[in-house]
Design a protein around this motif. Sequence first.
Motif, mmCIF file in Angstrom:
data_model
loop_
_atom_site.group_PDB
_atom_site.id
_atom_site.type_symbol
_atom_site.label_atom_id
_atom_site.label_comp_id
_atom_site.label_asym_id
_atom_site.label_seq_id
_atom_site.Cartn_x
_atom_site.Cartn_y
_atom_site.Cartn_z
ATOM 1 N N GLY A 11 0.529 -1.183 0.046
ATOM 2 C CA GLY A 11 0.034 0.063 0.066
ATOM 3 C C GLY A 11 0.914 1.275 0.087
ATOM 4 O O GLY A 11 0.190 2.388 0.182
ATOM 5 N N ASN A 12 2.244 1.223 -0.352
ATOM 6 C CA ASN A 12 3.245 2.213 -0.134
ATOM 7 C C ASN A 12 4.017 2.169 -1.390
ATOM 8 O O ASN A 12 5.124 2.012 -1.356
ATOM 9 C CB ASN A 12 3.806 2.255 1.068
ATOM 10 N N PRO A 13 3.646 2.845 -2.718
ATOM 11 C CA PRO A 13 4.204 2.908 -3.691
ATOM 12 C C PRO A 13 5.618 3.767 -3.560
ATOM 13 O O PRO A 13 6.791 3.229 -4.177
ATOM 14 C CB PRO A 13 3.187 3.490 -4.699
ATOM 15 N N GLU A 14 5.722 4.737 -2.872
ATOM 16 C CA GLU A 14 6.675 5.376 -2.694
ATOM 17 C C GLU A 14 8.070 4.849 -1.948
ATOM 18 O O GLU A 14 9.044 4.789 -2.384
ATOM 19 C CB GLU A 14 6.607 6.921 -1.932
ATOM 20 N N VAL A 15 7.409 3.975 -0.928
ATOM 21 C CA VAL A 15 8.455 3.009 -0.385
ATOM 22 C C VAL A 15 9.034 1.849 -1.266
ATOM 23 O O VAL A 15 10.373 1.746 -1.339
ATOM 24 C CB VAL A 15 8.000 2.439 0.989
ATOM 25 N N GLN A 16 8.286 1.516 -2.014
ATOM 26 C CA GLN A 16 8.435 0.443 -3.116
ATOM 27 C C GLN A 16 9.466 1.075 -3.756
ATOM 28 O O GLN A 16 10.595 0.259 -4.331
ATOM 29 C CB GLN A 16 6.938 -0.023 -3.868
ATOM 30 N N GLU A 17 9.143 2.286 -4.583
ATOM 31 C CA GLU A 17 10.303 3.053 -5.521
ATOM 32 C C GLU A 17 11.606 3.119 -4.926
ATOM 33 O O GLU A 17 12.592 2.844 -5.518
ATOM 34 C CB GLU A 17 9.821 3.977 -6.046
ATOM 35 N N LEU A 18 11.556 3.449 -3.736
ATOM 36 C CA LEU A 18 12.854 3.677 -2.831
ATOM 37 C C LEU A 18 13.622 2.486 -2.836
ATOM 38 O O LEU A 18 14.730 2.606 -3.193
ATOM 39 C CB LEU A 18 12.524 4.396 -1.399
ATOM 40 N N PHE A 19 12.985 1.549 -2.244
ATOM 41 C CA PHE A 19 13.763 0.048 -2.099
ATOM 42 C C PHE A 19 14.289 -0.479 -3.533
ATOM 43 O O PHE A 19 15.271 -1.049 -3.770
ATOM 44 C CB PHE A 19 12.793 -1.076 -1.557
ATOM 45 N N ARG A 20 13.222 -0.337 -4.728
ATOM 46 C CA ARG A 20 13.607 -0.519 -5.839
ATOM 47 C C ARG A 20 15.103 0.117 -6.378
ATOM 48 O O ARG A 20 15.801 -0.473 -7.095
ATOM 49 C CB ARG A 20 12.624 -0.236 -6.889
ATOM 50 N N ALA A 21 15.134 1.390 -6.102
ATOM 51 C CA ALA A 21 16.336 2.281 -6.425
ATOM 52 C C ALA A 21 17.501 1.912 -5.522
ATOM 53 O O ALA A 21 18.558 1.569 -6.220
ATOM 54 C CB ALA A 21 16.018 3.580 -6.174
ATOM 55 N N ILE A 22 17.246 1.542 -4.365
ATOM 56 C CA ILE A 22 18.402 0.923 -3.448
ATOM 57 C C ILE A 22 18.836 -0.401 -4.102
ATOM 58 O O ILE A 22 20.236 -0.679 -4.045
ATOM 59 C CB ILE A 22 17.993 0.844 -1.925
ATOM 60 N N LEU A 23 17.944 -1.169 -4.288
ATOM 61 C CA LEU A 23 18.291 -2.686 -4.857
ATOM 62 C C LEU A 23 19.173 -2.411 -6.034
ATOM 63 O O LEU A 23 20.080 -3.364 -6.360
ATOM 64 C CB LEU A 23 17.220 -3.539 -4.709
ATOM 65 N N GLY A 24 18.726 -1.739 -6.828
ATOM 66 C CA GLY A 24 19.267 -1.487 -8.302
ATOM 67 C C GLY A 24 20.860 -1.087 -8.027
ATOM 68 O O GLY A 24 21.684 -1.473 -8.609
#
Length: 266
Positions: free
Chosen positions: A96-109
């Motif tokens: 339910g939190n797309p902003e956190v998902q995008e943050l983790f996606r950038a970090i994992l990248g």
Amino acid sequence: MFAAVLSGEASFADAVIFGALLMVPVILMGLTLGFAANLKLSFYKTVLILTVLYLAGALTNMKVLSAASPAAFDMENVIASAVEQIQAGLDNAYAGNPEVQELFRAILGEIAKTMLTISPAIFALLSLLTAYVCAVLFKAFRMRQQADMSFWPAFYRLRADKLSGILFIVVFLLNAVAPEGLFSDASLNVLIILSGAFFLFGLAFIDWRLRASGLKAAPRRLILIACIPLCTMFFMIPLIVVITLGVTDGIFDFRTRTLKKFHGEE
């Protein structure tokens, strides 16, 4: 390897080939240890040869098996697959939190990119650690047989030479000023490998200082063991300190500047 077989990404034949190829460097390492003992080859040269043999064998295995099963053995695919699995778990946890998902996606990248960049250094460090452990175990085995292994130093006597310490500083400075690119990546890998070696020399210097204070072998070893996880804490400042001790001791040879001398091996 076994996980790849169970998941269907690699066949049982690939596992057999992997096992057979893995035995080649192991046999060569065993022969090297035997020749090193007979020829009284120095500990440092022996560990270097063992490291090269193990690393060459591991890279050859990965190259051969990646040609047969690219998805299972290609480093880029392995890292990408691991990142995807972690990202899927995080997406479910923060659905339910797309902003956190995008943050983790950038970090994992960024983590994936870094891991791919330093993967040669990781392989080299694992090979160095394997070579060192094999040499230590071989020395212990030979000493139990009453063989003369006095030409291989005890752990507290391990020390880099001045040239190696200067090389570390030069590589560190080059990496600090190098622009992003192939040279920066190459110098970073070399710096990581040298850092692993000087971490070992730093621990040896700490052991030497503890021995100089009269501390017995058992508590010294407990302290050194405790130092290893400690080095991963406090923003890795302890790790930097230990590496710095190894580098500066190699350049300035602090051990010869003390009045107390040690004789004999433990």
